[in-house]
Design an enzyme around this catalytic site. Structure first.
Site, PDB file in Angstrom:
ATOM      1  N   GLY A 225       0.666  -1.064  -0.133  1.00 51.98           N
ATOM      2  CA  GLY A 225       0.056   0.046  -0.179  1.00 51.98           C
ATOM      3  C   GLY A 225       0.692   1.298  -0.102  1.00 51.98           C
TER       4      GLY A 225
ATOM      5  N   ASP B 200      10.558  -7.328  -0.561  1.00 53.22           N
ATOM      6  CA  ASP B 200       9.139  -7.900  -0.092  1.00 53.22           C
ATOM      7  C   ASP B 200       8.987  -9.278  -0.576  1.00 53.22           C
ATOM      8  OD1 ASP B 200       6.269  -8.286  -0.156  1.00 53.22           O
ATOM      9  OD2 ASP B 200       6.103  -6.017  -0.599  1.00 53.22           O
TER      10      ASP B 200
ATOM     11  N   SER C 279      -7.326  -8.563  -3.483  1.00 52.89           N
ATOM     12  CA  SER C 279      -7.483  -7.359  -2.570  1.00 52.89           C
ATOM     13  C   SER C 279      -6.566  -6.327  -2.464  1.00 52.89           C
ATOM     14  CB  SER C 279      -7.534  -8.242  -0.952  1.00 52.89           C
ATOM     15  OG  SER C 279      -6.320  -8.539  -0.582  1.00 52.89           O
TER      16      SER C 279
ATOM     17  N   LEU D  20      -5.374  -4.682  -5.289  1.00 53.37           N
ATOM     18  CA  LEU D  20      -5.381  -3.892  -6.274  1.00 53.37           C
ATOM     19  C   LEU D  20      -6.206  -2.501  -5.905  1.00 53.37           C
ATOM     20  CD1 LEU D  20      -6.100  -6.526  -9.209  1.00 53.37           C
ATOM     21  CD2 LEU D  20      -4.069  -5.516  -8.353  1.00 53.37           C
TER      22      LEU D  20
ATOM     23  N   ASP E 122       4.260  -3.124   7.190  1.00 48.79           N
ATOM     24  CA  ASP E 122       2.801  -3.270   7.672  1.00 48.79           C
ATOM     25  C   ASP E 122       2.936  -3.654   9.049  1.00 48.79           C
ATOM     26  OD1 ASP E 122       3.263  -5.823   7.071  1.00 48.79           O
ATOM     27  OD2 ASP E 122       1.484  -6.097   5.862  1.00 48.79           O
ATOM     28  N   ASN E 123       4.065  -3.812   9.736  1.00 47.39           N
ATOM     29  CA  ASN E 123       3.841  -4.554  11.140  1.00 47.39           C
ATOM     30  C   ASN E 123       4.917  -3.746  11.898  1.00 47.39           C
ATOM     31  OD1 ASN E 123       6.889  -6.251  11.122  1.00 47.39           O
ATOM     32  ND2 ASN E 123       5.683  -6.446   9.031  1.00 47.39           N
TER      33      ASN E 123
ATOM     34  N   CYS F 100      -4.213  -4.299   8.151  1.00 45.92           N
ATOM     35  CA  CYS F 100      -5.178  -3.666   7.042  1.00 45.92           C
ATOM     36  C   CYS F 100      -5.935  -4.996   6.800  1.00 45.92           C
ATOM     37  CB  CYS F 100      -4.374  -3.399   5.950  1.00 45.92           C
ATOM     38  SG  CYS F 100      -3.315  -1.625   6.352  1.00 45.92           S
TER      39      CYS F 100
ATOM     40  N   CYS G  37     -11.102 -15.732  12.436  1.00 43.54           N
ATOM     41  CA  CYS G  37     -11.423 -14.492  11.901  1.00 43.54           C
ATOM     42  C   CYS G  37     -10.625 -14.799  10.540  1.00 43.54           C
ATOM     43  CB  CYS G  37     -11.048 -13.145  12.632  1.00 43.54           C
ATOM     44  SG  CYS G  37      -9.271 -13.238  12.915  1.00 43.54           S
TER      45      CYS G  37
END
Length: 406
Positions: free
Chosen positions: A54, A75, A82, A84, A143-144, A201, A351
């Site tokens: 993101g 990465d 999801s 995009l 993201d962490n 996210c 979840c």
């Protein structure tokens, strides 16, 4: 320009620009403070971008467009549908590809002469110091928490400037850390938060266009540092609330009592915890249960899915009961009284990845009868699918009776 908050140009300029480059970067060449010399500095610079998701997507796009000479992308993830909605480097045709490969191709379409290196790994204590030393600056779009603190500590140990950004739902933050010239991340947030203290996210959601706002601000900081212009966000945290269209700035200073970072020992433990997987013998935390343990347990269990209804339309675990977290947050344990299978002494909550289910266990624990054992399914439906187990599509929007696992 505030000279006190500007460490000066980050790199020496290249010798010259080609006619192609003079034409391509013409709008930069007429800018005060950049000009030909600034563009030559950009062309000489090397940047490491942590993450091609993101934040990494807009960062990479704008760095390449600005004329950065060399970019390394690290990465270990692959492109999913999801992604995009916000990861604008990737396309429908890239689904299933390594993000570093998709990002590299996108950057080379933009500038075929750009030098792009890819590292299909996570940033880790094993590779961070070498990578940081090899680049003029680093932009962290991780993201962490573990990786963010790893980036900070590697920057402090190597003296590498670090541009840091975070996003969550409708809000984002940006700051610039230059070792030896202003405070660092640990001066602002000294301790590494627990890995599941804030939903990611996937669980919490994120406004797609917010990534462009924060990523562009990070790329702007990189251009300022490289060229030595303006006032970078050193000692300042830029905060943006997209819903309120509000920008604010928090000023902070070096903590005189903070011990300097001397090694990566602490972040090594944090990174290991962030990648936690149950041992082969099923050892796990008391309030969690792995997919294999769940399926091997001979006693009846009630599996409750706390995701939103639209998520069950994509995939559901056979036999699960749907009881959204938003309902449980309002009604608490009473919401489970509508479930006919509540005579089970074992209740497993799931979840997508485990964050919301762990939250649900904490929410319900005090109100649950002593005879009931509550546990969170480690890794959620993602772990279920990764193990090769079947999922089904479900259009359920309310609680649906279910049976024991199949």
């Amino acid at each position: 320009m505030n000279a006190a908050n500007n460490p000066g140009p980050l790199v020496e300029p290249t010798d010259s620009l080609s006619p192609r480059e003079l034409d391509r970067y013409a709008r930069h060449l007429s800018l005060p403070g950049i000009g030909v010399e600034g563009q030559r500095r950009l062309r000489a610079a090397s940047a490491l971008v942590v993450g091609a998701g993101g934040l990494g997507a807009p960062v990479l796009h704008y760095l390449a467009a600005a004329g950065i000479g060399s970019i390394t992308i690290i990465d270990d993830d692959v492109v999913e549908a999801s992604n995009l909605q916000r990861q604008v480097l990737h396309r429908e045709a890239d689904i299933g590809r390594a993000k570093v490969d998709s990002a590299r191709d996108a950057l080379l379409r933009l500038d075929p002469l750009l030098e792009v290196r890819t590292v299909e790994e996570r940033l880790s204590p094993d590779n961070a110091l070498e990578l940081f030393r090899a680049h003029d600056l680093v932009l962290d779009g991780a993201d962490n928490f573990a990786t963010r603190y790893l980036s900070n500590d590697a920057a402090e140990l190597t003296g590498t400037p670090l541009i840091w950004g975070t996003i969550f739902r409708f809000a984002g933050q940006v700051s610039t850390f230059v070792p030896g010239h202003g405070p660092l991340l640990r001066d602002l947030f000294p301790d590494i938060p627990e890995a599941d203290s804030v939903p990611n996210c996937a669980d919490g959601g994120v406004l797609g266009v917010l990534c462009g706002t924060i990523g562009s601000a990070m790329a702007t900081e990189a251009v300022k540092l490289i060229c030595g212009i303006g006032t970078p966000l050193i000692g300042r945290l830029l905060r943006y609330d997209a819903l309120e269209s509000d920008y604010s700035t928090l000023r902070f200073s070096p903590d005189p009592d903070r011990e300097p970072v001397t090694d990566l020992a602490e972040v090594t433990l944090a990174c290991a915890a962030d990648r936690f997987e149950p041992d082969d013998d099923g050892a796990d935390r008391e309030d969690e249960i792995s997919v294999d343990e769940y399926l091997a347990d001979p006693s009846p269990s009630l599996l409750i899915d706390v995701r939103a209804g639209w998520e069950r339309q994509l995939a559901a675990i056979p036999g699960s009961v749907h009881l959204p977290l938003c309902v449980l947050q309002v009604k608490g344990w009473k919401a489970l009284e509508t479930v006919s299978e509540l005579n089970s002494a074992n209740i497993v909550i799931h979840c997508k990845s485990g964050a919301r289910s762990a939250q649900t266990v904490q929410l319900l624990r005090d109100a649950a009868p002593e005879s009931v054992r509550l546990r969170s399914l480690t890794g959620g439906i993602d772990a279920w699918s990764a193990s090769g187990r079947e999922t089904v599509e479900s259009c359920d929007q309310t609680v649906v009776p279910g049976a024991h696992h199949t």
